[in-house]
Write an enzyme that holds these catalytic residues in place. Structure first.
Site, PDB file in Angstrom:
ATOM      1  N   LYS A 112      10.135  17.617  77.603  1.00  0.00           N
ATOM      2  CA  LYS A 112       9.958  17.841  79.213  1.00  0.00           C
ATOM      3  C   LYS A 112      11.193  16.917  79.610  1.00  0.00           C
ATOM      4  O   LYS A 112      11.682  17.336  80.644  1.00  0.00           O
ATOM      5  CB  LYS A 112       8.634  17.868  79.968  1.00  0.00           C
ATOM      6  CG  LYS A 112       8.018  19.062  79.407  1.00  0.00           C
ATOM      7  CD  LYS A 112       6.581  19.243  80.148  1.00  0.00           C
ATOM      8  CE  LYS A 112       6.247  20.609  79.972  1.00  0.00           C
ATOM      9  NZ  LYS A 112       4.770  20.886  80.177  1.00  0.00           N
ATOM     10  N   LYS A 197       6.991  27.978  71.958  1.00  0.00           N
ATOM     11  CA  LYS A 197       5.695  28.381  72.515  1.00  0.00           C
ATOM     12  C   LYS A 197       5.658  29.164  73.928  1.00  0.00           C
ATOM     13  O   LYS A 197       6.747  28.975  74.675  1.00  0.00           O
ATOM     14  CB  LYS A 197       5.066  27.101  72.886  1.00  0.00           C
ATOM     15  CG  LYS A 197       3.617  27.228  73.196  1.00  0.00           C
ATOM     16  CD  LYS A 197       2.963  25.684  73.941  1.00  0.00           C
ATOM     17  CE  LYS A 197       3.457  25.609  75.340  1.00  0.00           C
ATOM     18  NZ  LYS A 197       2.653  24.810  75.885  1.00  0.00           N
ATOM     19  N   LYS A 200       3.902  28.635  80.408  1.00  0.00           N
ATOM     20  CA  LYS A 200       4.018  29.000  81.711  1.00  0.00           C
ATOM     21  C   LYS A 200       5.009  28.183  82.676  1.00  0.00           C
ATOM     22  O   LYS A 200       5.418  28.872  83.803  1.00  0.00           O
ATOM     23  CB  LYS A 200       2.545  28.840  82.369  1.00  0.00           C
ATOM     24  CG  LYS A 200       2.128  27.516  82.786  1.00  0.00           C
ATOM     25  CD  LYS A 200       0.760  27.560  83.684  1.00  0.00           C
ATOM     26  CE  LYS A 200      -0.321  26.826  82.884  1.00  0.00           C
ATOM     27  NZ  LYS A 200      -0.103  25.320  82.499  1.00  0.00           N
TER      28      LYS A 200
HETATM   29  N1  AQP Z   1       1.401  29.526  74.112  1.00  0.00           N
HETATM   30  C1  AQP Z   1       0.171  28.975  73.982  1.00  0.00           C
HETATM   31  N2  AQP Z   1      -0.645  29.246  72.890  1.00  0.00           N
HETATM   32  C2  AQP Z   1      -1.973  28.783  72.872  1.00  0.00           C
HETATM   33  N3  AQP Z   1      -2.420  28.209  73.634  1.00  0.00           N
HETATM   34  C3  AQP Z   1      -1.578  27.904  74.637  1.00  0.00           C
HETATM   35  N4  AQP Z   1      -1.948  27.027  75.851  1.00  0.00           N
HETATM   36  C4  AQP Z   1      -0.798  26.829  76.712  1.00  0.00           C
HETATM   37  N5  AQP Z   1       0.257  27.509  76.185  1.00  0.00           N
HETATM   38  C5  AQP Z   1      -0.300  28.085  75.019  1.00  0.00           C
HETATM   39  C6  AQP Z   1      -3.324  26.225  75.836  1.00  0.00           C
HETATM   40  O1  AQP Z   1      -3.675  26.567  77.439  1.00  0.00           O
HETATM   41  C7  AQP Z   1      -4.547  25.432  77.872  1.00  0.00           C
HETATM   42  C8  AQP Z   1      -4.245  25.052  79.416  1.00  0.00           C
HETATM   43  O2  AQP Z   1      -2.535  24.692  79.208  1.00  0.00           O
HETATM   44  P1  AQP Z   1      -2.151  23.863  80.133  1.00  0.00           P
HETATM   45  O3  AQP Z   1      -2.128  24.433  81.651  1.00  0.00           O
HETATM   46  O4  AQP Z   1      -2.509  22.234  79.926  1.00  0.00           O
HETATM   47  O5  AQP Z   1      -0.515  23.813  79.890  1.00  0.00           O
HETATM   48  P2  AQP Z   1       0.547  23.327  78.581  1.00  0.00           P
HETATM   49  O6  AQP Z   1      -0.557  23.374  77.269  1.00  0.00           O
HETATM   50  O7  AQP Z   1       1.342  22.195  78.986  1.00  0.00           O
HETATM   51  O8  AQP Z   1       1.168  24.792  78.361  1.00  0.00           O
HETATM   52  P3  AQP Z   1       2.052  25.665  79.194  1.00  0.00           P
HETATM   53  O9  AQP Z   1       0.868  26.581  79.855  1.00  0.00           O
HETATM   54  O10 AQP Z   1       2.912  26.079  78.665  1.00  0.00           O
HETATM   55  O11 AQP Z   1       2.320  24.620  80.464  1.00  0.00           O
HETATM   56  P4  AQP Z   1       3.742  23.962  80.869  1.00  0.00           P
HETATM   57  O12 AQP Z   1       4.740  25.000  80.706  1.00  0.00           O
HETATM   58  O13 AQP Z   1       3.618  23.394  82.360  1.00  0.00           O
HETATM   59  O14 AQP Z   1       3.695  22.957  79.880  1.00  0.00           O
HETATM   60  C9  AQP Z   1      -4.389  24.386  76.943  1.00  0.00           C
HETATM   61  O15 AQP Z   1      -5.493  24.191  76.101  1.00  0.00           O
HETATM   62  C10 AQP Z   1      -3.000  24.736  76.115  1.00  0.00           C
HETATM   63  O16 AQP Z   1      -3.139  24.255  74.614  1.00  0.00           O
END
Ligand code: AQP
Length: 343
Positions: A112, A197, A200
């Site tokens: 990031k 991955k 979001k």
């Molecule tokens: N692509 C994914 N596949 C499986 N699990 C996923 N998680 C996120 N993306 C995937 C799981 O969702 C939970 C919440 O995630 P988070 O809100 O903590 O964000 P993150 O893990 O950093 O992933 P994001 O959604 O992609 O957010 P950004 O883009 O902001 O970094 C966690 O248990 C995560 O493992």
């Protein structure tokens, strides 16, 4: 009873990855089998360039989606991180136990930080240090297990290291937790770039299925998923990441096994169609419940208020114990007897 803690970060609209990798199991298993806390970790959303109004909106939306996914406030605790001060109180102590090298090794920071620079901004210090806050989120509650997708296991490893180090230096204070990723759906990949991955906060695009996408939008995104130049349907993450991703999504939605499912398809088209149908069906009840909950915002507010109260009561004794253990003088409250009066 096993204590479970997990959360979602309001950095974007929740995706199919969040659901299959984490949320679905929280509702189906964890809230029934454990003493479970689920948190909208809004402070983590401030580590990158953000719009305050959007973070507020996304926090409410995430809370509503967690409830729509089946979390029942009678069975588990649902709350917003910033409503419970214990997280930031403990985070600072953990920063005093962690090293800067540990923080710099975090994959999410490495991914990031360049992205923030490329967007023309500077890198916030909190992007480097937030794994300490994440460790505080977990350790404050004495969680035994942290059900997360694969991308978060490194953070849970760090949490374990910090808990062990703190306990060794200052006396046993924290439960040492472990990550419990799901067997299928632990890493849902972007449909247009199956080597990345599905995230979001990535730039919105046809490769990301959002939980609130209309069914026809979901279908289009899945039908247009990038596959590979081959023709036969095999589960091979290295050589055929696009097809493997579809098989894993299908397996996660239908309860099958990706390798076995591969044998039942003769064409990519048929696999895409069944995957699209399966995703639409999995998301249908969630979208419907979300719509109903949006009509009753007072209910969501009440759940979050009660959740924060419960969470605070659970976290405070552990965080107070950590303050004492590390050498901080306890504050004397007005209710405590004056030293002379005690004599
Ligand atoms: N692509 C994914 N596949 C499986 N699990 C996923 N998680 C996120 N993306 C995937 C799981 O969702 C939970 C919440 O995630 P988070 O809100 O903590 O964000 P993150 O893990 O950093 O992933 P994001 O959604 O992609 O957010 P950004 O883009 O902001 O970094 C966690 O248990 C995560 O493992």
């Amino acid at each position: 009873m096993t204590r479970v803690f997990s959360g979602v970060k309001p950095t974007g609209h929740l995706t199919l990855g969040n659901y299959l990798g984490a949320m679905r199991r929280w509702a189906a298993v964890d809230q029934h089998e454990a003493d479970a806390l689920f948190c909208i970790v809004d402070l983590h959303a401030l580590t990158v360039e953000h719009d305050p109004a959007r973070v507020r909106r996304l926090s409410r939306q995430a809370a509503t989606l967690l409830l729509a996914s089946g979390l029942d406030p009678e069975l588990c605790t649902v709350f917003v991180q910033s409503h419970v001060d214990e997280h930031t109180r403990l985070s600072y102590l953990l920063e005093c136990v962690a090293t800067d090298g540990e923080m710099r090794r975090m994959i999410q920071y490495k991914e990031k930080a360049p992205r923030e620079r490329a967007r023309g901004g500077s890198v916030r210090l909190s992007l480097l240090t937030y794994p300490a806050l994440m460790a505080a989120d977990i350790l404050a509650y004495g969680a035994d297990e942290v059900p997360v997708g694969d991308d978060q296991t490194q953070h849970v490893e760090l949490t374990r290291d910090l808990a062990v180090r703190f306990n060794q230096r200052y006396g046993h204070t924290f439960t040492v937790p472990k990550a419990t990723p799901p067997t299928v759906g632990a890493r849902v990949m972007n449909l247009q770039d199956p080597t990345s991955k599905m995230g979001k906060s990535d730039d919105a695009g046809p490769g990301i299925v959002y939980l609130l996408d209309e069914p026809d939008v979901v279908r289009k995104k899945v039908m247009r998923a990038v596959t590979d130049s081959g023709r036969d349907v095999v589960h091979d993450r290295e050589e055929r990441p696009g097809v493997a991703n579809l098989l894993e999504i299908l397996a996660a939605c239908t309860g099958g096994d990706p390798k076995e499912l591969a044998g039942s398809y003769a064409s990519y088209g048929a696999l895409k169609k069944d995957t699209a149908d399966a995703v639409v069906e999995v998301l249908r009840p969630l979208r419907e419940r979300h719509q109903a909950l949006c009509a009753d915002p007072g209910y969501v507010d009440g759940v979050l208020r009660d959740g924060a109260e419960r969470a605070r009561a659970m976290a405070r004794p552990t965080v107070d114990a950590a303050y004492r253990a590390i050498g901080l003088l306890p504050a004397v409250s007005g209710a405590d007897p004056a030293p002379n009066a005690a004599r």
